[in-house]
Design an enzyme around this catalytic site. Structure first.
Site, mmCIF file in Angstrom:
data_model
loop_
_atom_site.group_PDB
_atom_site.id
_atom_site.type_symbol
_atom_site.label_atom_id
_atom_site.label_comp_id
_atom_site.label_asym_id
_atom_site.label_seq_id
_atom_site.Cartn_x
_atom_site.Cartn_y
_atom_site.Cartn_z
ATOM 1 N N CYS A 113 8.969 21.335 -18.978
ATOM 2 C CA CYS A 113 8.157 22.252 -18.165
ATOM 3 C C CYS A 113 7.012 21.544 -17.455
ATOM 4 C CB CYS A 113 7.620 23.393 -19.024
ATOM 5 S SG CYS A 113 8.916 24.346 -19.839
ATOM 6 N N HIS A 253 2.045 26.842 -15.086
ATOM 7 C CA HIS A 253 3.421 27.000 -15.525
ATOM 8 C C HIS A 253 3.619 28.441 -15.967
ATOM 9 C CE1 HIS A 253 7.165 26.640 -17.522
ATOM 10 N NE2 HIS A 253 6.673 26.630 -18.750
ATOM 11 N N ASN A 283 10.534 32.045 -17.060
ATOM 12 C CA ASN A 283 10.178 30.644 -17.217
ATOM 13 C C ASN A 283 11.274 29.780 -16.606
ATOM 14 O OD1 ASN A 283 9.662 28.041 -18.117
ATOM 15 N ND2 ASN A 283 9.108 28.650 -20.197
#
Length: 326
Positions: A113, A253, A283
């Site tokens: 990520c 994020h 996500n």
């Protein structure tokens, strides 16, 4: 001094959009449960013919168009992904070929990520060296293909997508506080491999010979994320010589709405300064930050002259932040 100036953004999403209600028909969950704990309402899932490379290509084309440059003007491609099309070659080289670029530096970065933040610092360093002039920095993922669709605690959290930016080396004032000093003002990256077991994929060429599935201990990840993201953002701002109140936008994020809210509170940042797209995209790992940034640019929220902080944390653990003036 030479800085990497952002001159264009782009993004791409798979055609199929999946609601919480659709997931609830497949796994033991509910729309209310997902929204309350994550803020997620929809995610996009890659279908037949859609891969990390094709999504990256489409995001790159949109970024090139926004920048007003052609693919032939690019001499560096850094692609962040944890879900490459193949173990090798690098997905970046596939994107290079799709764009019709005969020769340029092209490689992948794997930091899950945080991958896009790692890719930004790598590209920034290479541009400032003077060897390359324009870079495509891409985050692209098809996380749906490494999910355990019987694990309701993880499969509802992730989606697929891609985001891209074009960076150009330009001579700007040395003082980062000078309003004319556009570009990347500071970056800070970290990693702590002691926490591998909290967020990982249980497979790989060297261990199982399989791709594996994503595994996560959500509560522990949440706790580390809030602390690490707040700290690295403060660190990057200090490196740029800017106070927190100079920040116009934070593009984090997009893992979980509660993490975003908690991080903003820890930094005493008003919620309206935080770009949030997790409700629409879930996500998307390395694609998360550039995808959210492009949405904010195209919505007219992020505009020239503003101070923007990008930040992310992912498996490893890895985490990082970048401060730039648009």
């Amino acid at each position: 001094m030479i800085r990497s100036v952002l001159i264009g953004t782009g993004s791409a999403l798979p055609a199929r959009r999946v609601s919480n209600a659709e997931l609830a028909a497949q796994v033991d969950t509910t729309d209310e449960w997902i929204v309350e704990r994550t803020g997620i309402r929809f995610r996009h899932i890659a279908g037949e013919g859609e891969t990390t490379a094709t999504l990256a290509r489409d995001a790159a084309l949109a970024a090139l168009s926004a920048a007003g440059v052609t693919a032939q003007d690019i001499d560096l491609i850094v692609l962040a992904t944890a879900t490459p099309d193949n173990t090798f070659p690098a997905t970046a080289t596939k994107v290079q070929a799709m764009l019709g670029i005969d020769d340029c530096v092209a490689f992948d970065v794997a930091a899950v990520c945080s991958g896009f933040l790692y890719a930004v610092q790598v590209a920034d360093s290479m541009l400032r060296s003077g060897v390359q002039r324009r870079a495509l920095v891409i985050g692209a993922e098809t996380f749906s293909r490494i999910l355990d669709w019987e694990d309701r605690t993880t499969c509802v959290l992730f989606g697929d997508g891609a985001g891209a930016i074009v960076l150009e080396a330009r001579d700007t004032p040395d003082d980062a506080t000078d309003a004319r000093a556009r570009g990347i003002l500071a970056t800070r990256l970290h990693a702590d491999g002691r926490h591998n077991e909290l967020l990982y994929v249980d497979g790989g060429p060297s261990t199982t010979g399989t791709v594996g599935k994503l595994r996560m201990k959500g509560r522990e990840v949440f706790r580390h994320a809030v602390v690490n993201l707040a700290a690295v953002m403060e660190e990057a701002l200090a490196a740029a010589g800017l106070p927190t109140d100079a920040v116009d936008w934070v593009v984090p994020h997009q893992a979980n709405a509660r993490i975003l809210d908690a991080t903003a509170r820890k930094l005493s940042l008003p919620a309206e300064k935080v770009v949030m797209t997790v409700d629409r995209h879930a996500n998307t790992s390395a694609a998360s930050v550039p995808l959210a940034l492009d949405q904010a640019v195209r919505d007219g929220r992020v505009v020239a002259g503003q101070i923007v902080v990008l930040e992310a944390m992912g498996g490893g653990f890895t985490w990082g932040a970048a401060v730039l003036r648009i």
